[in-house]
Design a protein around this motif. Structure first.
Motif, PDB file in Angstrom:
ATOM      1  N   PRO A 244      35.421   8.539  -5.945  1.00  0.00           N
ATOM      2  CA  PRO A 244      34.010   8.834  -6.252  1.00  0.00           C
ATOM      3  C   PRO A 244      33.648  10.272  -5.875  1.00  0.00           C
ATOM      4  O   PRO A 244      34.304  10.904  -5.050  1.00  0.00           O
ATOM      5  CB  PRO A 244      33.256   7.823  -5.380  1.00  0.00           C
ATOM      6  CG  PRO A 244      34.184   7.545  -4.230  1.00  0.00           C
ATOM      7  CD  PRO A 244      35.580   7.615  -4.809  1.00  0.00           C
ATOM      8  N   ASP A 245      32.597  10.761  -6.506  1.00  0.00           N
ATOM      9  CA  ASP A 245      32.077  12.069  -6.121  1.00  0.00           C
ATOM     10  C   ASP A 245      31.544  11.987  -4.689  1.00  0.00           C
ATOM     11  O   ASP A 245      31.178  10.913  -4.212  1.00  0.00           O
ATOM     12  CB  ASP A 245      30.958  12.497  -7.072  1.00  0.00           C
ATOM     13  CG  ASP A 245      31.444  12.694  -8.504  1.00  0.00           C
ATOM     14  OD1 ASP A 245      32.671  12.802  -8.694  1.00  0.00           O
ATOM     15  OD2 ASP A 245      30.603  12.726  -9.419  1.00  0.00           O
ATOM     16  N   PHE A 246      31.490  13.142  -4.032  1.00  0.00           N
ATOM     17  CA  PHE A 246      31.020  13.166  -2.642  1.00  0.00           C
ATOM     18  C   PHE A 246      29.839  14.110  -2.537  1.00  0.00           C
ATOM     19  O   PHE A 246      29.925  15.289  -2.910  1.00  0.00           O
ATOM     20  CB  PHE A 246      32.143  13.630  -1.711  1.00  0.00           C
ATOM     21  CG  PHE A 246      31.735  13.705  -0.259  1.00  0.00           C
ATOM     22  CD1 PHE A 246      31.348  12.571   0.429  1.00  0.00           C
ATOM     23  CD2 PHE A 246      31.743  14.927   0.414  1.00  0.00           C
ATOM     24  CE1 PHE A 246      30.974  12.643   1.767  1.00  0.00           C
ATOM     25  CE2 PHE A 246      31.376  15.009   1.743  1.00  0.00           C
ATOM     26  CZ  PHE A 246      30.981  13.864   2.426  1.00  0.00           C
ATOM     27  N   VAL A 318      28.988   7.201  10.142  1.00  0.00           N
ATOM     28  CA  VAL A 318      28.258   8.397   9.719  1.00  0.00           C
ATOM     29  C   VAL A 318      29.080   9.646  10.030  1.00  0.00           C
ATOM     30  O   VAL A 318      29.184  10.562   9.205  1.00  0.00           O
ATOM     31  CB  VAL A 318      26.881   8.476  10.413  1.00  0.00           C
ATOM     32  CG1 VAL A 318      26.151   9.756  10.012  1.00  0.00           C
ATOM     33  CG2 VAL A 318      26.043   7.259  10.045  1.00  0.00           C
ATOM     34  N   ALA A 319      29.657   9.678  11.223  1.00  0.00           N
ATOM     35  CA  ALA A 319      30.455  10.847  11.629  1.00  0.00           C
ATOM     36  C   ALA A 319      31.638  11.054  10.700  1.00  0.00           C
ATOM     37  O   ALA A 319      31.913  12.174  10.257  1.00  0.00           O
ATOM     38  CB  ALA A 319      30.937  10.665  13.065  1.00  0.00           C
ATOM     39  N   GLU A 320      32.368   9.965  10.388  1.00  0.00           N
ATOM     40  CA  GLU A 320      33.533  10.079   9.523  1.00  0.00           C
ATOM     41  C   GLU A 320      33.151  10.433   8.090  1.00  0.00           C
ATOM     42  O   GLU A 320      33.830  11.226   7.423  1.00  0.00           O
ATOM     43  CB  GLU A 320      34.331   8.768   9.548  1.00  0.00           C
ATOM     44  CG  GLU A 320      35.087   8.548  10.850  1.00  0.00           C
ATOM     45  CD  GLU A 320      36.148   9.609  11.063  1.00  0.00           C
ATOM     46  OE1 GLU A 320      37.164   9.594  10.340  1.00  0.00           O
ATOM     47  OE2 GLU A 320      35.959  10.469  11.947  1.00  0.00           O
ATOM     48  N   THR A 321      32.056   9.881   7.611  1.00  0.00           N
ATOM     49  CA  THR A 321      31.601  10.192   6.259  1.00  0.00           C
ATOM     50  C   THR A 321      31.167  11.648   6.153  1.00  0.00           C
ATOM     51  O   THR A 321      31.323  12.281   5.102  1.00  0.00           O
ATOM     52  CB  THR A 321      30.448   9.261   5.842  1.00  0.00           C
ATOM     53  OG1 THR A 321      30.874   7.903   5.973  1.00  0.00           O
ATOM     54  CG2 THR A 321      30.029   9.512   4.404  1.00  0.00           C
ATOM     55  N   THR A 322      30.661  12.204   7.234  1.00  0.00           N
ATOM     56  CA  THR A 322      30.270  13.620   7.240  1.00  0.00           C
ATOM     57  C   THR A 322      31.451  14.512   6.891  1.00  0.00           C
ATOM     58  O   THR A 322      31.312  15.541   6.231  1.00  0.00           O
ATOM     59  CB  THR A 322      29.706  14.012   8.618  1.00  0.00           C
ATOM     60  OG1 THR A 322      28.538  13.218   8.876  1.00  0.00           O
ATOM     61  CG2 THR A 322      29.339  15.490   8.665  1.00  0.00           C
ATOM     62  N   LEU A 323      32.648  14.108   7.315  1.00  0.00           N
ATOM     63  CA  LEU A 323      33.856  14.881   7.026  1.00  0.00           C
ATOM     64  C   LEU A 323      34.518  14.455   5.716  1.00  0.00           C
ATOM     65  O   LEU A 323      35.602  14.945   5.381  1.00  0.00           O
ATOM     66  CB  LEU A 323      34.861  14.732   8.168  1.00  0.00           C
ATOM     67  CG  LEU A 323      34.417  15.281   9.524  1.00  0.00           C
ATOM     68  CD1 LEU A 323      35.512  15.073  10.556  1.00  0.00           C
ATOM     69  CD2 LEU A 323      34.060  16.753   9.431  1.00  0.00           C
TER      70      LEU A 323
END
Length: 369
Positions: A244-246, A318-323
């Motif tokens: 998916p797009d990010f 949230v932290a992992e998705t930020t990267l």
């Protein structure tokens, strides 16, 4: 026999499969009588063996021509044929670089059909342990070039690279994490990136967003909508057809950097290189090397992640998705409909405040389903 241009050449008259044929043996100026007679005897022997000497000579010439394909030409042709598979059509040159730096200087002018495992071993042995990952990439790229040469009909040793690997032995080097600047030192480095050049602006935006350098270097205007930058799925690391797009939230400081970069943009790319294409990883890395820093651009992702862990109460997802990391299993991701955009925006606003020398207060983020 006299030629139309006034010159003369040796000609051998033969009967081949019941047909009278004439076979040129070379110019009188270039071929002696003795050499002409030796050639004539050779080709008469072919006739006696029921082999057409004219076709046989053409076959030998084609075989000889195959051996003249040097590795440099094959490598360039292999690169051209693979561009469509590479990110950005390979414009950044990262696929070709290991060959260009470590293989072609020594083997580039060698006919590819003559390259064997000893040549490859001697070429890569100086960096096999000292620059293990680079050497591995160079060997893999060379294997692709040799397979490409085979597909072109050239007589190459398809096992040459594997034989060379056996001769080189097991690499002692173990992969190490890319050095990162401690998060407390990031503000001082960020402040030093102040001259408004493409390199400085690109590094600033890299630090602020926490993205990988690839998507940042290929950032286009059409990927930005207001204060959201959407990275296409195919531009992400380990991309698959259904990646998916990010979405990356752009905080005010990041938007200001983008505005500064707009006058320097070219062909829709925000960070073009001086000559063509986009800025390279090496350009940003060299800036840090010149300052005698151990850290590298990719390490700023680690700087951000450490800052999140040590100074905030940000939920793991949230932290992992930020990267841009994938969180949870396939089923879990199917039921989770959020990409935590607003939570990530607040987090990156606080990071920008830290990076620009602002508040370092602890931040508590609440994860919303």
């Amino acid at each position: 026999m006299k030629r139309d241009d006034g010159g003369a050449q040796w000609v051998l008259r033969l009967t081949i499969h019941g047909r009278r044929r004439e076979m040129g043996l070379g110019s009188l100026l270039d071929v002696s009588l003795k050499e002409a007679r030796e050639a004539a005897d050779k080709w008469r022997a072919s006739v006696r063996a029921n082999v057409d000497p004219i076709k046989e000579r053409e076959k030998q010439r084609r075989e000889a021509a195959k051996k003249l394909h040097i590795l440099q030409e094959i490598a360039e042709d292999a690169f051209e044929s693979r561009k469509a598979e590479l990110k950005g059509d390979g414009k950044a040159g990262r696929w070709f670089t290991p060959l260009e730096l470590h293989i072609l200087p020594k083997l580039g002018k060698v006919p590819v059909a003559e390259i064997d495992q000893t040549d490859i071993r001697d070429t890569l042995s100086p960096i096999w342990h000292a620059k293990a990952e680079t050497a591995r990439k160079a060997l893999n790229r060379l294997a692709i070039c040799i397979r490409h040469a085979a597909a072109l009909g050239l007589d190459v040793d398809l096992q040459a690279t594997e034989k060379a690997r056996a001769l080189l032995g097991q690499q002692r080097h173990k992969a190490e994490n890319i050095p990162a600047l401690p998060w407390a030192e990031v503000p001082a480095f960020y402040a030093s990136l102040s001259d408004g050049t493409i390199t400085h602006l690109a590094l600033r935006l890299l630090i602020l967003t926490g993205v990988r350098s690839g998507p940042l270097r290929f950032l286009r205007f059409d990927q930005i909508d207001g204060d959201i930058w959407t990275i296409p799925g195919e531009a992400q690391k380990g991309r698959k057809d259904k990646t998916p797009d990010f979405r990356v939230p752009l905080v005010p400081e990041a938007l200001a950097i983008i505005e500064q970069a707009k006058p320097l943009a070219r062909d829709g790319y925000l960070f073009p290189s001086v000559r063509k294409g986009v800025i390279s990883d090496a350009t940003m890395s060299r800036l840090m090397e010149r300052r005698e820093m151990a850290a590298r651009p990719h390490g700023f992702r680690s700087s951000l992640r450490d800052w999140i862990a040590e100074t905030t109460d940000t939920p793991y997802d949230v932290a992992e998705t930020t990267l841009g990391h994938v969180v949870g299993g396939k089923v879990e991701r199917a039921y989770r409909r959020t990409d935590f955009l607003e939570q990530r925006r607040k987090l990156l606003e606080r990071w920008a405040s830290h990076v620009t020398g602002g508040s370092g207060k602890l931040l508590r983020l609440v994860e919303n389903g």
